[in-house]
Each structure stands twice: as structure tokens, then as C-alpha cells.
Design a protein around this motif. Structure first.
Motif, PDB file in Angstrom:
ATOM      1  N   LYS A  55       0.844  -1.202   0.000  1.00  0.00           N
ATOM      2  CA  LYS A  55       0.000   0.000   0.000  1.00  0.00           C
ATOM      3  C   LYS A  55       0.878   1.250   0.000  1.00  0.00           C
ATOM      4  O   LYS A  55       1.911   1.284   0.693  1.00  0.00           O
ATOM      5  CB  LYS A  55      -0.919   0.001   1.229  1.00  0.00           C
ATOM      6  CG  LYS A  55      -1.954  -1.112   1.225  1.00  0.00           C
ATOM      7  CD  LYS A  55      -2.790  -1.108   2.489  1.00  0.00           C
ATOM      8  CE  LYS A  55      -3.796  -2.256   2.468  1.00  0.00           C
ATOM      9  NZ  LYS A  55      -4.608  -2.304   3.708  1.00  0.00           N
ATOM     10  N   PRO A  56       0.508   2.282  -0.751  1.00  0.00           N
ATOM     11  CA  PRO A  56       1.330   3.499  -0.816  1.00  0.00           C
ATOM     12  C   PRO A  56       1.538   4.128   0.560  1.00  0.00           C
ATOM     13  O   PRO A  56       0.586   4.274   1.340  1.00  0.00           O
ATOM     14  CB  PRO A  56       0.520   4.415  -1.733  1.00  0.00           C
ATOM     15  CG  PRO A  56      -0.337   3.504  -2.534  1.00  0.00           C
ATOM     16  CD  PRO A  56      -0.669   2.354  -1.622  1.00  0.00           C
ATOM     17  N   LEU A  57       2.769   4.486   0.844  1.00  0.00           N
ATOM     18  CA  LEU A  57       3.140   5.095   2.119  1.00  0.00           C
ATOM     19  C   LEU A  57       4.096   6.251   1.846  1.00  0.00           C
ATOM     20  O   LEU A  57       5.087   6.084   1.124  1.00  0.00           O
ATOM     21  CB  LEU A  57       3.809   4.072   3.040  1.00  0.00           C
ATOM     22  CG  LEU A  57       4.526   4.623   4.281  1.00  0.00           C
ATOM     23  CD1 LEU A  57       3.531   5.265   5.252  1.00  0.00           C
ATOM     24  CD2 LEU A  57       5.325   3.523   4.985  1.00  0.00           C
ATOM     25  N   ALA A  58       3.801   7.404   2.405  1.00  0.00           N
ATOM     26  CA  ALA A  58       4.698   8.558   2.321  1.00  0.00           C
ATOM     27  C   ALA A  58       5.094   8.975   3.734  1.00  0.00           C
ATOM     28  O   ALA A  58       4.229   9.157   4.600  1.00  0.00           O
ATOM     29  CB  ALA A  58       4.030   9.715   1.595  1.00  0.00           C
ATOM     30  N   VAL A  59       6.399   9.069   3.971  1.00  0.00           N
ATOM     31  CA  VAL A  59       6.926   9.523   5.266  1.00  0.00           C
ATOM     32  C   VAL A  59       7.579  10.872   5.035  1.00  0.00           C
ATOM     33  O   VAL A  59       8.524  10.993   4.248  1.00  0.00           O
ATOM     34  CB  VAL A  59       7.939   8.510   5.841  1.00  0.00           C
ATOM     35  CG1 VAL A  59       8.542   9.046   7.148  1.00  0.00           C
ATOM     36  CG2 VAL A  59       7.272   7.163   6.075  1.00  0.00           C
ATOM     37  N   ILE A  60       7.071  11.897   5.714  1.00  0.00           N
ATOM     38  CA  ILE A  60       7.595  13.259   5.589  1.00  0.00           C
ATOM     39  C   ILE A  60       8.245  13.635   6.914  1.00  0.00           C
ATOM     40  O   ILE A  60       7.620  13.529   7.974  1.00  0.00           O
ATOM     41  CB  ILE A  60       6.476  14.255   5.243  1.00  0.00           C
ATOM     42  CG1 ILE A  60       5.764  13.824   3.965  1.00  0.00           C
ATOM     43  CG2 ILE A  60       7.038  15.664   5.090  1.00  0.00           C
ATOM     44  CD1 ILE A  60       6.660  13.718   2.751  1.00  0.00           C
ATOM     45  N   THR A  61       9.513  14.079   6.836  1.00  0.00           N
ATOM     46  CA  THR A  61      10.278  14.380   8.046  1.00  0.00           C
ATOM     47  C   THR A  61      10.703  15.840   8.050  1.00  0.00           C
ATOM     48  O   THR A  61      11.136  16.366   7.016  1.00  0.00           O
ATOM     49  CB  THR A  61      11.533  13.490   8.131  1.00  0.00           C
ATOM     50  OG1 THR A  61      11.125  12.115   8.088  1.00  0.00           O
ATOM     51  CG2 THR A  61      12.297  13.745   9.417  1.00  0.00           C
ATOM     52  N   ALA A  62      10.576  16.495   9.207  1.00  0.00           N
ATOM     53  CA  ALA A  62      11.034  17.877   9.350  1.00  0.00           C
ATOM     54  C   ALA A  62      12.550  17.916   9.299  1.00  0.00           C
ATOM     55  O   ALA A  62      13.230  17.068   9.897  1.00  0.00           O
ATOM     56  CB  ALA A  62      10.532  18.465  10.665  1.00  0.00           C
ATOM     57  N   GLY A  63      13.091  18.917   8.615  1.00  0.00           N
ATOM     58  CA  GLY A  63      14.536  18.990   8.439  1.00  0.00           C
ATOM     59  C   GLY A  63      15.279  19.616   9.592  1.00  0.00           C
ATOM     60  O   GLY A  63      16.501  19.482   9.690  1.00  0.00           O
ATOM     61  N   THR A  64      14.588  20.304  10.487  1.00  0.00           N
ATOM     62  CA  THR A  64      15.258  20.970  11.607  1.00  0.00           C
ATOM     63  C   THR A  64      14.505  20.719  12.909  1.00  0.00           C
ATOM     64  O   THR A  64      13.299  20.455  12.903  1.00  0.00           O
ATOM     65  CB  THR A  64      15.346  22.489  11.377  1.00  0.00           C
ATOM     66  OG1 THR A  64      14.012  23.034  11.256  1.00  0.00           O
ATOM     67  CG2 THR A  64      16.134  22.813  10.118  1.00  0.00           C
ATOM     68  N   GLY A  65      15.245  20.840  14.012  1.00  0.00           N
ATOM     69  CA  GLY A  65      14.640  20.775  15.333  1.00  0.00           C
ATOM     70  C   GLY A  65      14.326  19.387  15.841  1.00  0.00           C
ATOM     71  O   GLY A  65      13.644  19.244  16.865  1.00  0.00           O
TER      72      GLY A  65
END
Length: 438
Positions: free
Chosen positions: A370-380
Motif C-alpha cells: 500500500k502506498p506510504l509517504a513519510v515526511i520528516t522535518a529537516g530541523t529541530g
């Protein structure tokens, strides 16, 4: 005992009077005042982190008042015993706080009763503080009195003013405008969940807010963008925003959402998009109802096995509702999301239930293809966060992991530019589901 010598044998020697005992040394008033107030503060802390830890809001508040009462009682007694500037007036606040604190602990009134008492205690406290200031000025405890007592008086006055203002605002605030598509859905047990769906076409995107967030957080930038190409629903979990709270220890977000979607006739399949703690709810739902889930998006999501940043903080967290009721924490809670005290109580409940939710999310070991997208913050981000995000991406054989440079954990939903990247990831998963569906 000494005798006085005499020449006349008929004279009787009389004992000389003993020297008068020296009066006990007088302590410096400043030491007594500071020591008494410090002892009261320590007593309050000891009660709320010790025997009363984890209790209801009323009991925590009562413990604080009992501790402070100890401080004022010590000031009245010790200043009379050891200084030449007795502060007997301190017995009055000691009695007032002690009686009130004991009553709160014994009776343990519920949140509704505490809210009603918000019309009573602020003016009474303000009158008491005014009286204390007048009495203290009549017999100063010393040159350091302005630095010892007056800050305490100021804090009490601000507490009274803040509590009164909060009560007045809650009574006069207008309910938020009902938006098109908004509904309150009965999920059983006399409870209702708020949900709002917009857009058209499938699959339906379900937005899961994070810790302490409401539907409004993800409805500002993300929902309108996603609604251009798919149906998107935002909702408030139990106890948040307009949704009714679940009984203590009975929260089941996945079951609540499942019932709400069925009762509202929201068509599947669903793409679940969770931010922060919302990622755990998304994974838990995907494990519980796999046939209904077509894809997942994790926006800087927690990891099922990450350490609990709030571990050991239960006693301190127990103070949050009390501080919110006095208005001292109102800046942390947006009144558009409801009464700040109610939000504070739910925030604490969310933290208490977080380990259980992580355990439920951990039961999902794979999403298959199943399609999965993981988005991660670049700072902090904390140390190890990036590796945990990489691990989340392995849940599916059809996944993508993007790190958004310059974005923070919060800005992925609160900043227009960064939220656009979150919306893009959701649209990509939606498109993948649409393509797979033919």
C-alpha cells in the motif's frame, strides 16, 4: 547561690537574687519570613508529587492549598515566637487555604463544579490578598519585606484576576461558527465526535491531528489543498475541540473513528494522514481495519518504539489543568479550540494514554504494498529521529521518504509553505491509490 557576710551574729544571711535570665535571642525577621514561605512551597510540592500524585484536578488543587497553608501558619507562629515583629495576620490566610484545600481533597468536586466555583474564588481571593497587604504594611517584617511578601501578594492577585477573567471569557465566548459539512456523529455511550468532510472523488483522506491538536490545525492549509483532488475529512478525537470526552481509561480512537465514518456514511477506501502522535492513531487504525485503508501518510510521525519524552513527569503534568484554570497557561491553548482548562485536561489524558497508543501502533508490522509517504522535518528533531523515520518507511514496499529542509515539526501543518509539502505527499498517495484502482 551566694551569701552576704554579717558582723552581727543575730543577723540572718539572706540569699542574693539570682541574675535575671537573658531573653532568648531574636531571629532576623527576614529569615523567618523566607523560611516559612519556602517551607510552604516545599510542602505543596511534596504533596502533589507524593501522596496526591495522579489525583483529580480538585485534589491536586487542594494539595497545593494545604501546602501553602503550612507556610502561612509557620509565618504566624515563628514570627511571634522568634522575632519582635510578629505577623499574626498570617493565621487568616493559613486557615482560609487550609480549610479550602481540605474540602477539595475530601469532596473532590468534578470539573463542572470547579468551573462553577470560578465565579466565587477569584473575588474572594482578591479580597483576601488586599486584606493581607493592609495588615502586612501596618507591621512590616523588616526592610526586606517588599522582596519577600509583596511578590507573593502579586502572584496571588494575578491568579485571582486570571481565574476571574477565564471564567468570564468562558461564559461570554460565542461558539465557533458551524462550517459547511460539519457534523457531530453519535459514536455510542452518549458521546459525539466532530467531523467535517469536503471535496469529492475517492479515496477519502482522513487527517489525524497530533498531540494536543484539533481538526482546525490541519484544516487551515492542508485540507483545502487536498480537497481539490479528493474528499478530505478532518475530525476531533474524543475530548478535543467539539468532540465529547471519553471516560477515563476508555479511549479507543480507532474504534471511535471507525464508528464515526460508518455513521456519517463516509465512503472508503481511506488514506490516513497523521501528524506527530496522529501517526500512531493512523497506524493503529490501519492495523485494526486493514481492508478499509488504501494508503498512509506520516507527517513527522512518532515511532511506536520511541522513548516517552514525558516519562516521570506525571506529577508535574497533574498541575497543568489547575494552572490553566487560573489563566496562567491560556497562552498555550487557543480558545478557538474550546475552554483552555478542558484542553489542558485532555492534553494530560493524551500523554497518559500515549504509551498504550504506541503499543497498538506497534502491532502493525507491514502495510504490504500500500502506498506510504513519510515526511520528516529537516530541523529541530531530537537525536535518532531521522533513523526512526527511515524505519517507518520500511512498513511498505511502496514507500517514499522525504525530508523537508528548513521545516520544523509544527511548521509541516502550521506554515503555508511547509504545509504545501505535506499536502503534496498526501496528493501523491491519493494519486497512487487512484492509479492502482484503475
Amino acid at each position: 547561690m551566694t551569701t552576704t557576710p554579717v558582723n552581727d551574729p543575730n543577723d540572718v544571711a539572706l540569699p542574693s537574687p539570682a541574675p535575671a535570665a537573658e531573653p532568648p535571642p531574636r531571629r532576623r525577621p527576614a529569615i523567618v519570613v523566607a523560611g516559612s514561605l519556602l517551607a510552604g512551597l516545599l510542602a505543596a510540592v511534596a504533596l502533589v508529587i507524593g501522596p496526591l500524585a495522579g489525583s483529580r484536578e480538585a485534589v491536586i488543587t487542594g494539595g497545593l492549598l494545604l501546602g501553602f497553608a503550612v507556610g502561612w501558619a509557620l509565618l504566624a507562629v515563628l514570627s511571634t515566637r522568634y522575632t519582635d515583629r510578629p505577623q499574626r495576620w498570617a493565621a487568616i490566610p493559613a486557615a482560609a487555604m487550609g480549610i479550602t484545600g481540605a474540602a477539595l481533597i475530601i469532596l473532590a468536586p468534578d470539573a463542572g463544579t470547579l468551573s462553577a466555583l470560578g465565579w466565587v474564588w477569584p473575588p474572594l481571593l482578591l479580597v483576601l490578598v488586599t486584606w493581607m497587604i493592609v495588615r502586612a504594611r501596618r507591621r512590616p517584617a523588616g526592610r526586606l519585606q517588599p522582596w519577600l511578601l509583596y511578590p507573593i501578594f502579586a502572584a496571588l492577585a494575578l491568579t485571582a484576576i486570571g481565574g476571574g477573567y477565564a471564567t468570564l471569557r468562558n461564559a461570554t465566548s460565542q461558539p465557533a461558527a458551524q462550517l459547511s459539512g460539519s457534523r457531530l456523529i453519535d459514536v455510542g455511550g452518549g458521546r459525539r465526535l466532530y467531523i467535517r468532510c469536503t471535496g469529492s472523488r475517492g479515496p477519502t483522506v482522513i487527517l489525524e491531528p497530533g498531540l494536543g491538536e484539533t481538526a482546525r490545525a490541519m484544516a487551515r492549509w492542508i485540507a483545502p489543498t487536498v480537497a481539490r483532488t479528493a474528499t478530505v475529512c478532518v475530525y476531533d478525537r474524543a475530548g478535543h475541540g467539539r468532540s465529547d470526552a471519553a471516560p477515563d481509561g476508555a479511549a479507543d480512537a480507532a474504534a471511535d473513528l471507525h464508528v464515526a465514518l460508518q455513521q456519517a456514511h463516509v465512503p472508503g477506501p481511506y488514506v490516513l494522514a497523521g501528524h506527530s502522535l496522529g501517526g500512531m492513531f493512523a497506524l493503529s487504525y490501519a492495523h485494526r481495519y486493514p481492508a478499509q485503508v488504501a494508503g498512509v501518510v506520516l507527517l513527522d510521525s512518532m515511532h511506536p518504539h520511541q522513548s516517552n519524552a514525558f516519562a516521570g513527569m506525571d506529577p508535574l503534568l497533574g498541575l497543568v489543568p489547575t494552572l490553566a484554570r487560573t489563566g496562567l497557561l491560556n497562552m498555550l491553548f487557543d480558545r478557538k479550540d474550546g475552554d483552555p482548562t478542558t484542553q489542558a485536561r485532555q492534553f494530560v489524558r493524551d500523554i497518559d494514554e500515549m504509551p498504550a497508543e504506541q503499543n497498538r501502533a506497534a502491532q502493525l508490522t507491514t502495510l504490504g504494498n500500500k502506498p506510504l509517504a513519510v515526511i520528516t522535518a529537516g530541523t529541530g528533531s531530537a537525536a535518532g529521529w531521522s533513523g526512526q523515520q527511515d524505519d517507518l518507511a520500511t512498513l511498505s514496499t511502496h514507500s517514499v521518504h522525504r525530508t523537508i529542509a528548513g521545516a520544523t515539526h509544527a511548521s509541516l501543518i502550521s506554515d503555508r509553505v511547509d504545509a504545501a509539502q505535506s499536502s503534496r505527499a498526501i496528493r501523491d498517495v491519493v494519486k497512487a491509490v487512484q492509479t492502482a484502482g484503475g
